[in-house]
Scaffold this motif. Structure first.
Motif, PDB file in Angstrom:
ATOM      1  N   GLU A   1       0.815  -1.212   0.000  1.00  0.00           N
ATOM      2  CA  GLU A   1       0.000   0.000   0.000  1.00  0.00           C
ATOM      3  C   GLU A   1       0.849   1.262   0.000  1.00  0.00           C
ATOM      4  N   THR A   2       1.952   1.250   0.741  1.00  0.00           N
ATOM      5  CA  THR A   2       2.799   2.441   0.786  1.00  0.00           C
ATOM      6  C   THR A   2       3.476   2.715  -0.554  1.00  0.00           C
ATOM      7  N   ASP A   3       3.496   1.728  -1.443  1.00  0.00           N
ATOM      8  CA  ASP A   3       3.991   1.911  -2.811  1.00  0.00           C
ATOM      9  C   ASP A   3       2.858   2.102  -3.806  1.00  0.00           C
ATOM     10  N   GLY A   4       1.651   2.335  -3.297  1.00  0.00           N
ATOM     11  CA  GLY A   4       0.505   2.590  -4.165  1.00  0.00           C
ATOM     12  C   GLY A   4      -0.051   1.355  -4.829  1.00  0.00           C
ATOM     13  N   TYR A   5       0.198   0.165  -4.257  1.00  0.00           N
ATOM     14  CA  TYR A   5      -0.218  -1.094  -4.861  1.00  0.00           C
ATOM     15  C   TYR A   5       0.228  -1.159  -6.325  1.00  0.00           C
ATOM     16  N   GLN A   6       1.480  -0.850  -6.546  1.00  0.00           N
ATOM     17  CA  GLN A   6       2.057  -0.765  -7.888  1.00  0.00           C
ATOM     18  C   GLN A   6       1.999  -2.104  -8.624  1.00  0.00           C
ATOM     19  N   LEU A   7       1.654  -2.046  -9.897  1.00  0.00           N
ATOM     20  CA  LEU A   7       1.561  -3.250 -10.730  1.00  0.00           C
ATOM     21  C   LEU A   7       2.923  -3.616 -11.301  1.00  0.00           C
ATOM     22  N   HIS A   8       3.241  -4.906 -11.260  1.00  0.00           N
ATOM     23  CA  HIS A   8       4.442  -5.428 -11.900  1.00  0.00           C
ATOM     24  C   HIS A   8       4.013  -6.614 -12.769  1.00  0.00           C
ATOM     25  N   VAL A   9       4.124  -6.456 -14.085  1.00  0.00           N
ATOM     26  CA  VAL A   9       3.681  -7.496 -15.003  1.00  0.00           C
ATOM     27  C   VAL A   9       4.642  -7.574 -16.182  1.00  0.00           C
ATOM     28  N   SER A  10       4.953  -8.809 -16.620  1.00  0.00           N
ATOM     29  CA  SER A  10       5.888  -8.994 -17.728  1.00  0.00           C
ATOM     30  C   SER A  10       5.720 -10.393 -18.299  1.00  0.00           C
ATOM     31  N   GLY A  11       6.442 -10.670 -19.382  1.00  0.00           N
ATOM     32  CA  GLY A  11       6.425 -12.002 -19.973  1.00  0.00           C
ATOM     33  C   GLY A  11       5.170 -12.296 -20.756  1.00  0.00           C
ATOM     34  N   PHE A  12       4.792 -11.396 -21.675  1.00  0.00           N
ATOM     35  CA  PHE A  12       3.546 -11.530 -22.426  1.00  0.00           C
ATOM     36  C   PHE A  12       3.607 -12.647 -23.459  1.00  0.00           C
ATOM     37  N   THR A  13       2.524 -13.446 -23.518  1.00  0.00           N
ATOM     38  CA  THR A  13       2.294 -14.418 -24.578  1.00  0.00           C
ATOM     39  C   THR A  13       0.912 -14.166 -25.161  1.00  0.00           C
ATOM     40  N   ASP A  14       0.819 -14.059 -26.477  1.00  0.00           N
ATOM     41  CA  ASP A  14      -0.433 -13.681 -27.123  1.00  0.00           C
ATOM     42  C   ASP A  14      -1.332 -14.882 -27.372  1.00  0.00           C
ATOM     43  N   GLY A  15      -2.554 -14.797 -26.895  1.00  0.00           N
ATOM     44  CA  GLY A  15      -3.567 -15.791 -27.195  1.00  0.00           C
ATOM     45  C   GLY A  15      -4.674 -15.194 -28.035  1.00  0.00           C
ATOM     46  N   GLY A  16      -4.312 -14.192 -28.858  1.00  0.00           N
ATOM     47  CA  GLY A  16      -5.268 -13.532 -29.732  1.00  0.00           C
ATOM     48  C   GLY A  16      -5.748 -12.186 -29.237  1.00  0.00           C
ATOM     49  N   ALA A  17      -5.498 -11.882 -27.965  1.00  0.00           N
ATOM     50  CA  ALA A  17      -6.003 -10.637 -27.385  1.00  0.00           C
ATOM     51  C   ALA A  17      -5.081  -9.451 -27.605  1.00  0.00           C
ATOM     52  N   GLY A  18      -3.792  -9.716 -27.872  1.00  0.00           N
ATOM     53  CA  GLY A  18      -2.825  -8.632 -27.904  1.00  0.00           C
ATOM     54  C   GLY A  18      -2.463  -8.196 -26.500  1.00  0.00           C
ATOM     55  N   ASP A  19      -1.496  -7.312 -26.409  1.00  0.00           N
ATOM     56  CA  ASP A  19      -0.969  -6.895 -25.109  1.00  0.00           C
ATOM     57  C   ASP A  19      -1.446  -5.500 -24.730  1.00  0.00           C
ATOM     58  N   SER A  20      -2.508  -5.435 -23.943  1.00  0.00           N
ATOM     59  CA  SER A  20      -3.031  -4.151 -23.469  1.00  0.00           C
ATOM     60  C   SER A  20      -2.582  -3.808 -22.061  1.00  0.00           C
ATOM     61  N   LEU A  21      -1.793  -4.691 -21.431  1.00  0.00           N
ATOM     62  CA  LEU A  21      -1.464  -4.487 -20.019  1.00  0.00           C
ATOM     63  C   LEU A  21      -0.058  -3.962 -19.781  1.00  0.00           C
ATOM     64  N   SER A  22       0.875  -4.253 -20.686  1.00  0.00           N
ATOM     65  CA  SER A  22       2.272  -3.872 -20.431  1.00  0.00           C
ATOM     66  C   SER A  22       2.456  -2.367 -20.280  1.00  0.00           C
ATOM     67  N   THR A  23       1.625  -1.565 -20.950  1.00  0.00           N
ATOM     68  CA  THR A  23       1.731  -0.111 -20.801  1.00  0.00           C
ATOM     69  C   THR A  23       1.312   0.342 -19.402  1.00  0.00           C
ATOM     70  N   HIS A  24       0.671  -0.548 -18.644  1.00  0.00           N
ATOM     71  CA  HIS A  24       0.272  -0.237 -17.270  1.00  0.00           C
ATOM     72  C   HIS A  24       1.311  -0.721 -16.249  1.00  0.00           C
ATOM     73  N   ASN A  25       2.351  -1.383 -16.724  1.00  0.00           N
ATOM     74  CA  ASN A  25       3.383  -1.886 -15.825  1.00  0.00           C
ATOM     75  C   ASN A  25       4.016  -0.750 -15.023  1.00  0.00           C
ATOM     76  N   ASP A  26       4.266  -1.022 -13.744  1.00  0.00           N
ATOM     77  CA  ASP A  26       4.884  -0.075 -12.806  1.00  0.00           C
ATOM     78  C   ASP A  26       3.986   1.095 -12.420  1.00  0.00           C
TER      79      ASP A  26
END
Length: 224
Positions: free
Chosen positions: A126-151
């Motif tokens: 919480e003191t870090d703002g519940y920061q998102l950490h996400v990586s290692g994308f594999t496409d199942g047809g949806a494309g990558d809409s989450l990596s731009t939200h990383n950190d």
């Protein structure tokens, strides 16, 4: 259908939690699956040692064998058997020690289904703002809409933590790890239809479609 999605409108009113680095066991759907409970349904897990949390465990996948067993999921927030919000603090407690992967399943109003897979997912304290950490994308047809939200930190109507000059949560009617502002808005306004193109206030995943989705389901799984 059973999965755990990370959607919320408001942060819970809890005391400020500090980052923790101790080594106590974390319990999730993966542990339940390994114990022999292979039937999907509602189970109690303990992200911390003393606080029980009800979750819906998706034990069997319709995909590859390695996708089966022990997915922890929620759909939105509310009833654990339907639209359910797991909570940022619980996500932090689950992911702060062990490695988790994330799968995002999407369905449009015509019944088309795709997914995006991320080999690493965690949420900060919480003191870090519940920061998102996400990586290692594999496409199942949806494309990558989450990596731009990383950190990015988690923003809500009443707690603006995004880098935009205004409040993304208010502008797009949701709560999420907004950047300036989003490629994904899974906690946006549910429109009950695809509605007009590029409905950024809706439930969208822009690398697949610019229309509001019928469902976006996010589920995490412990990687042993």
């Amino acid at each position: 259908m059973a999965m755990l999605v990370f959607l919320v409108a408001f942060l819970p009113a809890v005391l400020m939690s500090e980052c923790r680095h101790d080594e106590e066991m974390l319990v999730d759907c993966s542990y339940i699956y390994k114990s022999g409970q292979t039937l999907g349904g509602i189970y109690t897990i303990y992200p911390t040692s003393d606080i029980p949390v009800s979750v819906n465990c998706h034990m069997i996948s319709c995909g590859k064998d390695e996708d089966s067993g022990g997915w922890t999921y929620k759909r939105g927030f509310g009833n654990v058997e339907g639209e359910y919000w797991l909570g940022l603090e619980n996500m932090y407690q689950l992911t702060r020690k062990n490695k988790y992967m994330l799968r995002v399943d999407l369905e449009d109003f015509e019944g088309n289904k795709v997914f995006a897979l991320y080999s690493s997912f965690s949420v900060g304290c919480e003191t870090d703002g519940y920061q998102l950490h996400v990586s290692g994308f594999t496409d199942g047809g949806a494309g990558d809409s989450l990596s731009t939200h990383n950190d990015q930190k988690f923003s809500t109507f009443d707690k603006d933590q995004d880098p935009w000059a205004y409040n993304c949560a208010k502008y797009h009617l949701g709560g999420f790890w907004y950047n300036s502002c989003h490629n994904a808005n899974p906690n946006g306004l549910y429109l009950w239809t695809e509605a007009s193109p590029h409905s950024t206030i809706g439930v969208v995943w822009l690398t697949w479609k610019e229309n509001s989705m019928k469902s976006i389901i996010m589920k995490i799984k412990h990687v042993f």
